[in-house]
Design a protein around this motif. Structure first.
Motif, mmCIF file in Angstrom:
data_model
loop_
_atom_site.group_PDB
_atom_site.id
_atom_site.type_symbol
_atom_site.label_atom_id
_atom_site.label_comp_id
_atom_site.label_asym_id
_atom_site.label_seq_id
_atom_site.Cartn_x
_atom_site.Cartn_y
_atom_site.Cartn_z
ATOM 1 N N ARG A 172 -78.460 -11.629 54.780
ATOM 2 C CA ARG A 172 -79.679 -11.818 53.975
ATOM 3 C C ARG A 172 -80.245 -10.473 53.532
ATOM 4 O O ARG A 172 -80.709 -10.330 52.397
ATOM 5 N N ASN A 207 -76.276 -13.464 60.215
ATOM 6 C CA ASN A 207 -76.968 -14.129 59.117
ATOM 7 C C ASN A 207 -78.090 -13.248 58.566
ATOM 8 O O ASN A 207 -78.284 -13.144 57.349
ATOM 9 N N LEU A 208 -78.818 -12.605 59.474
ATOM 10 C CA LEU A 208 -79.907 -11.722 59.058
ATOM 11 C C LEU A 208 -79.371 -10.529 58.276
ATOM 12 O O LEU A 208 -79.973 -10.109 57.272
ATOM 13 N N SER A 264 -77.880 -12.574 64.166
ATOM 14 C CA SER A 264 -77.861 -11.200 63.669
ATOM 15 C C SER A 264 -76.988 -11.061 62.429
ATOM 16 O O SER A 264 -77.333 -10.349 61.479
#
Length: 312
Positions: free
Chosen positions: A276, A272-273, A270
């Motif tokens: 991004r 990392n997302l 979560s």
């Protein structure tokens, strides 16, 4: 049960990889290449920035809205027919977009192009993990990711060259020969395997996700002109929230959801997302606005604009 990777020779694996790699290269190319031509489209098609930005947004929005649905279709009817059908749709959309006489048809054909791109690329990572053994999988996925990056890097500069030497229409034609190579390699070498068992498609989840994204993007785009507090824009915003709530409720309740919400319990995933998402929001503004500054304010040539966009 026989592993698919064990039934393929190394040559077959890399030829299938060639189909997937060229497909995702062209898809990435078509996302990044159009930025250079936006100022030219404003002049030649006589439209404003609010509408011309949808040449980019229609493609990315469509792909994002249907990518989960494409994944489910691949599970239901097999990955090969989805990939081949998507490649054909992408080529047809590219031809029609290059021939479009006005902005309305251009946006329509960009949507078709995006549908084809989603069908041709959404399943690529899954196919790669099936055809390569564990010992080679990391190498294949690494080269595949490099193909995505290469398309994004080459797009702006190649777009500037085409715009300088030919016209903006060739931006959409350039990927057609590569897509034809991708189609042939997939048709010739990709094994056809349909999953066994009956599966259900989550129509409510697919429709609510697409409606949520569309209404939210319309709110952000046209709210600049109409005012974000106008009744129409507030209606779009409320509708986007309602459809998002419906999507979340549906995914929690159906047995075969488009998106398994349990994956977000992984904190690392979560985080990392989220990072991004933030990076794409920042880069998206640069991607849309910088071509206008370089072209209309600094009066740079298309090749130079493309080169600067590549370095950015």
């Amino acid at each position: 049960m026989t592993n698919l990777a064990d039934t393929l020779t190394p040559r077959q694996r890399w030829l299938i990889f060639g189909a997937l790699g060229t497909g995702v290269f062209v898809d990435s190319l078509e996302i990044s290449i159009v930025a250079v031509i936006l100022p030219t489209l404003v002049t030649e098609l006589q439209v404003g920035f609010t509408l011309v930005q949808w040449v980019v947004l229609s493609f990315t929005l469509t792909k994002t809205a249907i990518v989960l649905s494409v994944g489910r279709l691949g599970d239901m009817i097999g990955k090969k027919p989805v990939f081949l059908g998507g490649t054909v749709a992408f080529v047809v959309g590219s031809v029609l977009a290059g021939l479009a006489p006005n902005i309305e048809l251009l946006l329509l054909f960009r949507v078709l192009q995006a549908v084809g791109g989603a069908f041709a690329t959404a399943l690529s990572m899954g196919i790669l993990t099936e055809i390569f053994p564990a010992s080679e999988r990391g190498k294949a996925l690494g080269v595949f990711s490099a193909s995505v990056s290469l398309g994004g890097i080459a797009g702006p500069f190649l777009g500037g060259v085409l715009l300088d030497l030919l016209s903006w229409r060739w931006i959409f034609f350039i990927g057609i020969p590569i897509s034809c190579v991708s189609f042939y390699l997939a048709w010739r070498y990709m094994p056809a395997s349909a999953p066994s068992g009956r599966q259900r498609f989550d129509w409510t989840g697919a429709a609510s996700l697409a409606a949520c994204m569309l209404t939210f993007m319309l709110f952000l785009t046209f709210g600049q002109r109409a005012g974000y507090r106008s009744p129409a824009m507030l209606g779009l915003f409320v509708l986007s929230l309602l459809t998002f709530a419906l999507f979340m409720r549906t995914e929690r309740r159906v047995n075969e959801p488009l998106l398994n919400l349990a994956i977000f319990r992984n904190a690392q995933f979560s985080l990392n997302l989220s990072m991004r998402l933030i990076s794409f929001i920042v880069l998206g503004g640069v991607y849309l606005l910088l071509p206008f500054y370089l072209t209309n304010v600094l009066l740079l040539e298309p090749v130079v604009v493309g080169l600067l966009l590549t370095t950015s």
